[in-house]
Design a protein around this motif. Structure first.
Motif, PDB file in Angstrom:
ATOM      1  N   MET A  71       1.024  -1.195   0.071  1.00 23.96           N
ATOM      2  CA  MET A  71      -0.060   0.086   0.007  1.00 23.96           C
ATOM      3  C   MET A  71       0.925   1.206   0.154  1.00 23.96           C
ATOM      4  O   MET A  71       0.433   2.127  -0.419  1.00 23.96           O
ATOM      5  CB  MET A  71      -0.978  -0.070   1.076  1.00 23.96           C
ATOM      6  CG  MET A  71      -1.931  -1.330   1.299  1.00 23.96           C
ATOM      7  SD  MET A  71      -3.029  -1.182  -0.345  1.00 23.96           S
ATOM      8  CE  MET A  71      -3.710   0.656  -0.572  1.00 23.96           C
ATOM      9  N   LEU A  72       1.981   1.027   0.577  1.00 20.80           N
ATOM     10  CA  LEU A  72       2.904   2.347   0.669  1.00 20.80           C
ATOM     11  C   LEU A  72       3.437   2.512  -0.943  1.00 20.80           C
ATOM     12  O   LEU A  72       3.801   3.663  -1.234  1.00 20.80           O
ATOM     13  CB  LEU A  72       4.201   2.135   1.563  1.00 20.80           C
ATOM     14  CG  LEU A  72       4.110   2.161   2.909  1.00 20.80           C
ATOM     15  CD1 LEU A  72       5.164   1.690   3.747  1.00 20.80           C
ATOM     16  CD2 LEU A  72       3.535   3.633   3.251  1.00 20.80           C
ATOM     17  N   ILE A  73       3.727   1.454  -1.706  1.00 16.97           N
ATOM     18  CA  ILE A  73       3.942   1.597  -2.997  1.00 16.97           C
ATOM     19  C   ILE A  73       2.899   2.442  -3.712  1.00 16.97           C
ATOM     20  O   ILE A  73       3.220   3.320  -4.650  1.00 16.97           O
ATOM     21  CB  ILE A  73       4.186   0.327  -3.798  1.00 16.97           C
ATOM     22  CG1 ILE A  73       5.573  -0.317  -3.219  1.00 16.97           C
ATOM     23  CG2 ILE A  73       4.392   0.215  -5.271  1.00 16.97           C
ATOM     24  CD1 ILE A  73       5.627  -1.857  -3.496  1.00 16.97           C
ATOM     25  N   VAL A  74       1.742   1.763  -3.508  1.00 14.03           N
ATOM     26  CA  VAL A  74       0.463   2.468  -4.088  1.00 14.03           C
ATOM     27  C   VAL A  74       0.444   4.109  -3.702  1.00 14.03           C
ATOM     28  O   VAL A  74       0.275   4.994  -4.472  1.00 14.03           O
ATOM     29  CB  VAL A  74      -0.796   1.869  -3.591  1.00 14.03           C
ATOM     30  CG1 VAL A  74      -2.079   2.654  -4.548  1.00 14.03           C
ATOM     31  CG2 VAL A  74      -0.799   0.340  -4.217  1.00 14.03           C
ATOM     32  N   THR A  75       0.907   4.363  -2.619  1.00 12.63           N
ATOM     33  CA  THR A  75       0.706   5.708  -2.165  1.00 12.63           C
ATOM     34  C   THR A  75       1.647   6.450  -2.517  1.00 12.63           C
ATOM     35  O   THR A  75       1.636   7.670  -3.005  1.00 12.63           O
ATOM     36  CB  THR A  75       0.896   5.718  -0.303  1.00 12.63           C
ATOM     37  OG1 THR A  75      -0.197   4.795   0.212  1.00 12.63           O
ATOM     38  CG2 THR A  75       0.838   7.142   0.171  1.00 12.63           C
ATOM     39  N   GLY A  76       2.945   5.969  -2.538  1.00  7.94           N
ATOM     40  CA  GLY A  76       4.095   6.622  -3.219  1.00  7.94           C
ATOM     41  C   GLY A  76       3.926   7.066  -4.830  1.00  7.94           C
ATOM     42  O   GLY A  76       4.109   8.234  -4.999  1.00  7.94           O
ATOM     43  N   VAL A  77       3.226   6.023  -5.446  1.00 13.86           N
ATOM     44  CA  VAL A  77       2.915   6.208  -6.901  1.00 13.86           C
ATOM     45  C   VAL A  77       2.063   7.651  -7.102  1.00 13.86           C
ATOM     46  O   VAL A  77       2.159   8.251  -7.806  1.00 13.86           O
ATOM     47  CB  VAL A  77       2.609   5.182  -7.542  1.00 13.86           C
ATOM     48  CG1 VAL A  77       2.009   5.600  -8.869  1.00 13.86           C
ATOM     49  CG2 VAL A  77       3.506   4.089  -7.847  1.00 13.86           C
ATOM     50  N   GLY A  78       1.169   7.520  -5.865  1.00 13.24           N
ATOM     51  CA  GLY A  78      -0.080   8.577  -6.125  1.00 13.24           C
ATOM     52  C   GLY A  78       0.536  10.039  -5.691  1.00 13.24           C
ATOM     53  O   GLY A  78       0.162  11.053  -6.155  1.00 13.24           O
ATOM     54  N   LEU A  79       1.524   9.877  -4.858  1.00 14.83           N
ATOM     55  CA  LEU A  79       2.198  11.218  -4.605  1.00 14.83           C
ATOM     56  C   LEU A  79       3.075  11.801  -5.409  1.00 14.83           C
ATOM     57  O   LEU A  79       3.271  12.901  -5.610  1.00 14.83           O
ATOM     58  CB  LEU A  79       2.848  10.983  -3.253  1.00 14.83           C
ATOM     59  CG  LEU A  79       2.081  10.773  -1.898  1.00 14.83           C
ATOM     60  CD1 LEU A  79       2.990  10.441  -0.709  1.00 14.83           C
ATOM     61  CD2 LEU A  79       1.344  11.987  -1.544  1.00 14.83           C
ATOM     62  N   LEU A  80       3.731  10.772  -6.256  1.00 10.07           N
ATOM     63  CA  LEU A  80       4.784  11.237  -7.236  1.00 10.07           C
ATOM     64  C   LEU A  80       4.023  11.600  -8.815  1.00 10.07           C
ATOM     65  O   LEU A  80       4.818  12.641  -9.115  1.00 10.07           O
ATOM     66  CB  LEU A  80       5.567  10.131  -7.558  1.00 10.07           C
ATOM     67  CG  LEU A  80       6.956  10.181  -8.148  1.00 10.07           C
ATOM     68  CD1 LEU A  80       7.849  11.233  -7.713  1.00 10.07           C
ATOM     69  CD2 LEU A  80       7.806   8.791  -8.645  1.00 10.07           C
ATOM     70  N   SER A  81       2.872  11.282  -8.879  1.00  6.71           N
ATOM     71  CA  SER A  81       2.285  11.637 -10.282  1.00  6.71           C
ATOM     72  C   SER A  81       2.200  13.123 -10.072  1.00  6.71           C
ATOM     73  O   SER A  81       2.462  13.721 -11.331  1.00  6.71           O
ATOM     74  CB  SER A  81       0.973  10.752 -10.302  1.00  6.71           C
ATOM     75  OG  SER A  81       1.267   9.447 -10.315  1.00  6.71           O
ATOM     76  N   PRO A  82       1.483  13.868  -9.044  1.00  5.39           N
ATOM     77  CA  PRO A  82       1.593  15.241  -9.437  1.00  5.39           C
ATOM     78  C   PRO A  82       2.724  15.937  -9.684  1.00  5.39           C
ATOM     79  O   PRO A  82       2.825  17.075 -10.506  1.00  5.39           O
ATOM     80  CB  PRO A  82       0.844  15.690  -8.211  1.00  5.39           C
ATOM     81  CG  PRO A  82      -0.123  14.632  -7.856  1.00  5.39           C
ATOM     82  CD  PRO A  82       0.805  13.457  -8.308  1.00  5.39           C
ATOM     83  N   MET A  83       3.917  15.455  -8.753  1.00  2.51           N
ATOM     84  CA  MET A  83       5.123  16.172  -9.127  1.00  2.51           C
ATOM     85  C   MET A  83       5.718  16.010 -10.177  1.00  2.51           C
ATOM     86  O   MET A  83       6.311  16.680 -10.867  1.00  2.51           O
ATOM     87  CB  MET A  83       6.298  15.563  -8.010  1.00  2.51           C
ATOM     88  CG  MET A  83       7.351  16.326  -7.899  1.00  2.51           C
ATOM     89  SD  MET A  83       7.117  18.036  -7.341  1.00  2.51           S
ATOM     90  CE  MET A  83       6.496  17.727  -5.816  1.00  2.51           C
ATOM     91  N   LEU A  84       5.628  14.922 -11.244  1.00  3.04           N
ATOM     92  CA  LEU A  84       5.957  14.671 -12.319  1.00  3.04           C
ATOM     93  C   LEU A  84       4.946  15.579 -13.307  1.00  3.04           C
ATOM     94  O   LEU A  84       5.768  15.944 -14.536  1.00  3.04           O
ATOM     95  CB  LEU A  84       5.625  12.999 -12.539  1.00  3.04           C
ATOM     96  CG  LEU A  84       6.741  12.155 -12.044  1.00  3.04           C
ATOM     97  CD1 LEU A  84       6.384  10.787 -12.505  1.00  3.04           C
ATOM     98  CD2 LEU A  84       8.118  12.611 -12.369  1.00  3.04           C
ATOM     99  N   LEU A  85       3.740  15.634 -13.021  1.00  5.38           N
ATOM    100  CA  LEU A  85       3.258  16.488 -13.898  1.00  5.38           C
ATOM    101  C   LEU A  85       3.579  17.906 -13.803  1.00  5.38           C
ATOM    102  O   LEU A  85       3.518  18.591 -14.937  1.00  5.38           O
ATOM    103  CB  LEU A  85       1.426  16.468 -13.576  1.00  5.38           C
ATOM    104  CG  LEU A  85       0.675  17.326 -14.345  1.00  5.38           C
ATOM    105  CD1 LEU A  85       0.593  16.611 -15.646  1.00  5.38           C
ATOM    106  CD2 LEU A  85      -0.707  17.036 -13.561  1.00  5.38           C
ATOM    107  N   LYS A  86       3.946  18.521 -12.657  1.00  5.31           N
ATOM    108  CA  LYS A  86       4.458  19.715 -12.345  1.00  5.31           C
ATOM    109  C   LYS A  86       5.900  19.835 -13.452  1.00  5.31           C
ATOM    110  O   LYS A  86       6.044  20.975 -14.060  1.00  5.31           O
ATOM    111  CB  LYS A  86       4.826  20.017 -11.108  1.00  5.31           C
ATOM    112  CG  LYS A  86       5.467  21.404 -10.792  1.00  5.31           C
ATOM    113  CD  LYS A  86       5.628  21.664  -9.268  1.00  5.31           C
ATOM    114  CE  LYS A  86       6.519  22.811  -8.888  1.00  5.31           C
ATOM    115  NZ  LYS A  86       7.604  22.855  -9.871  1.00  5.31           N
ATOM    116  N   ILE A  87       6.621  19.024 -13.081  1.00  6.60           N
ATOM    117  CA  ILE A  87       7.854  18.921 -13.861  1.00  6.60           C
ATOM    118  C   ILE A  87       7.473  19.171 -15.349  1.00  6.60           C
ATOM    119  O   ILE A  87       8.168  19.724 -16.319  1.00  6.60           O
ATOM    120  CB  ILE A  87       8.844  17.826 -13.660  1.00  6.60           C
ATOM    121  CG1 ILE A  87       9.417  17.884 -12.413  1.00  6.60           C
ATOM    122  CG2 ILE A  87      10.098  17.670 -14.674  1.00  6.60           C
ATOM    123  CD1 ILE A  87      10.007  16.670 -11.813  1.00  6.60           C
TER     124      ILE A  87
END
Length: 595
Positions: free
Chosen positions: A42-58
């Motif tokens: 579930m931490l992997i799932v959470t990490g992917v969810g948190l990383l997605s907006p940051m990649l979108l910002k970049i």
């Protein structure tokens, strides 16, 4: 008098929320490794969810303005890959947590069942069976979602909330603060709902328990209902019980349904505030468009855990009532306490003694009054007297199904309250008027008397009580399946099977409570021969209203109003012309008039 009837709400002792949670968490400890594995996924799932907006910002700030197609393609591929990993991790975590949850529920149900088996007869006397079933089945099942979501929802969502909050404050403090402006009023609303909702769910579960109790009682008594054409009235009562349960559910759900509007409005208001404040900050050049875009995504991610936690909170409130009902039963201490230092009862010789024994099922309602007597090993004792005089109570105290209010019961000089229950009862055979057979074959029902008995021993026991002939005439003989309580057999046939079961147990002390009352006279003569073999060399207590069946007993004790008023042999008591003489002559006159 019963603690409550099928239509009466149960009074469940309310427990503190933290106490319930602590006890529920204890059941999760044995599965710590599996739960940790689920959390990691579930931490992997959470990490992917948190990383997605940051990649979108970049992608927006760095690659779109620079028209870097290759960079955008890499980020796009990265997002697809990460989300595929997230999808499979979520699926595998959900599967494993479901499996773990069912194991936890199995443990709770087994523990509850085993605890109930240790409770005294008084516990069952006070509660309809259907209401006990409701806790073992329905209330335990209700905990499924609670355990499941605690790991797959709450912990990951709390972590998401913490990380999102850190990211939001690192991006822009002003936007982070305004995004949380609706948290205080939301907390106030949820607290108000929790207080009222828990009480309403308690009412619903009480009504559902009433319905289960009524339904079980109705089906158990269906012969009576149909015999007295009570179907229409029974249907009305069932409809009323269903209506009360339905009303309880609707009242609880109505309040719970306010949870979502409160959370959704708070989320919408927060998003609007962030958008308006963000627009002003963008015009002043304090933040970039990419930052605002990412921040709005994080705002959504901030409120999504709150929505999920609120959903779990809803589940928690809904199922707290179920947990309370389960733990209330588990907290019931057995009425028959067994000392940790209790001695194992050695092989019983059969000397039984009552020393000034008094007993009351309820306060101020004594059933036995200062009863004292001694029985020698191998002596056959008959207990006679009017209904409610205390005969069955005496035999129940010998088996320690109840404890004396005053005085002591001794077997071979040992106080039965100070010996191991299993070692005591395993050497006793009890045959009741209300014969109970399980939904199994005739052979296995007899084998209950001795679990390791061979087929030859079972057949020998059946022959001794004259049950063999009728069993062999059945469709599959000893392998014939009987329905619950043996409804496929006649009352007399059920008693004969029960006799064979008692014979097979080879008890040191035998108790026959009106055991031959439902057997016809011709069969009784045959059974009496088997009983005489069984009684030989064993201490026995025979309760009988048919006095002709106990003439050959070594001693007859006449019980009246909780006291022994006479004792002696059949001839001695007749010569006394006292209570036994009156009972005998009244029965003889009745039979003669009937003839």
């Amino acid at each position: 008098m019963a603690k409550n009837t099928v239509n009466q709400d149960e009074k469940v002792i309310a427990l503190k929320g933290k106490d319930i949670l602590f006890r529920l968490v204890k059941y999760m400890k044995p599965y710590g490794v599996k739960i940790a594995a689920v959390l990691l996924l579930m931490l992997i799932v959470t990490g992917v969810g948190l990383l997605s907006p940051m990649l979108l910002k970049i992608a927006i700030d760095d690659f779109i303005d620079a028209k870097d197609v290759k960079g955008l393609a890499l980020i796009g591929a990265g997002l697809i890959g990460l989300n595929l990993i997230s999808m499979y991790a979520s699926k595998y975590a959900t599967f494993n947590m479901n499996k773990t949850t069912h194991n936890i529920l199995r443990t709770i149900r087994q523990e509850l069942y085993e605890h109930i088996q240790k409770l005294s007869f008084a516990f069952f006397d006070e509660r309809p069976v259907g209401k006990i079933l409701a806790r073992v089945v329905g209330d335990v099942n209700s905990l499924s979602e609670l355990f499941n979501k605690s790991v797959t929802t709450v912990i990951p969502q709390v972590l998401t909330l913490v990380f999102v909050t850190i990211i939001m404050f690192s991006m822009n403090v002003k936007l982070a603060l305004v995004s949380m402006a609706m948290i205080p009023p939301l907390c106030v609303g949820l607290a108000g709902i929790q207080i009222i909702s828990r009480k309403r769910w308690q009412v619903f579960r009480q009504k559902r328990s009433n319905l289960n109790g009524f339904t079980h009682e109705s089906f158990s008594g269906m012969r009576i209902i149909q015999n007295f054409t009570f179907e229409k009235e029974s249907g009305k009562r069932f409809k009323n019980s269903v209506g009360e349960m339905r009303s309880g559910f609707i009242n609880a759900v109505k309040l719970n349904d306010w949870l979502w509007p409160i959370v959704e409005v708070s989320f919408g208001a927060s998003t609007l505030i962030v958008f308006l404040v963000g627009a002003n900050l963008a015009r002043s050049g304090e933040v970039s468009i990419g930052t605002i875009t990412a921040f709005i995504s994080y705002t959504s991610m901030f409120w999504r855990p709150i929505l999920n936690i609120a959903s779990y909170y809803n589940t928690l409130i809904t199922n707290f009532a179920a947990a309370e009902r389960i733990f209330e039963i588990m907290d019931v201490k057995p009425g028959i306490d067994e000392l940790e230092s209790a001695d194992v009862m050695p092989k019983i010789k059969g000397r039984v003694e009552f020393e000034n024994v008094s007993f009351a099922y309820e306060k101020d309602t004594q059933v036995l009054h200062n009863v004292s007597f001694k029985v020698k090993p191998g002596e056959n004792i008959a207990l006679v007297g009017p209904t409610g005089a205390g005969k069955t109570t005496i035999t129940s105290l010998i088996s320690r199904f109840y404890d004396t209010t005053e005085g002591r019961v001794l077997i071979d000089g040992k106080d039965v309250s100070k010996v191991n229950l299993n070692s005591l009862r395993s050497q006793m055979g009890v045959m009741l008027q209300d014969t109970f057979l399980f939904s199994d074959s005739i052979k296995e029902n007899i084998r209950y008397g001795k679990l390791d008995a061979t087929d030859e021993e079972i057949i020998a026991a059946a022959k001794a009580v004259s049950a063999h002939d009728f069993i062999m005439k059945l469709e599959k003989g000893y392998d014939t399946q009987v329905n619950e309580r043996g409804s496929r057999l006649s009352v007399g046939q059920r008693q004969l099977i029960s006799f064979a079961r008692a014979l097979l147990a080879n008890p040191r002390i035998l108790i026959l409570d009106e055991a031959t009352s439902n057997i016809d006279t011709a069969t009784e003569i045959l059974v009496q021969k088997g009983i005489n073999k069984l009684l030989s060399g064993r201490t026995s207590f025979v309760i009988a209203h048919r006095l002709s069946t106990i003439r050959d007993c070594d001693r007859i004790m006449v019980i009246d109003d909780g006291e022994i008023v006479e004792a002696g042999t059949h001839e001695e008591l007749l010569n006394l012309r006292g209570a036994y003489y009156k009972l005998y002559m009244a029965q003889y006159s009745f039979l003669r008039e009937g003839a």
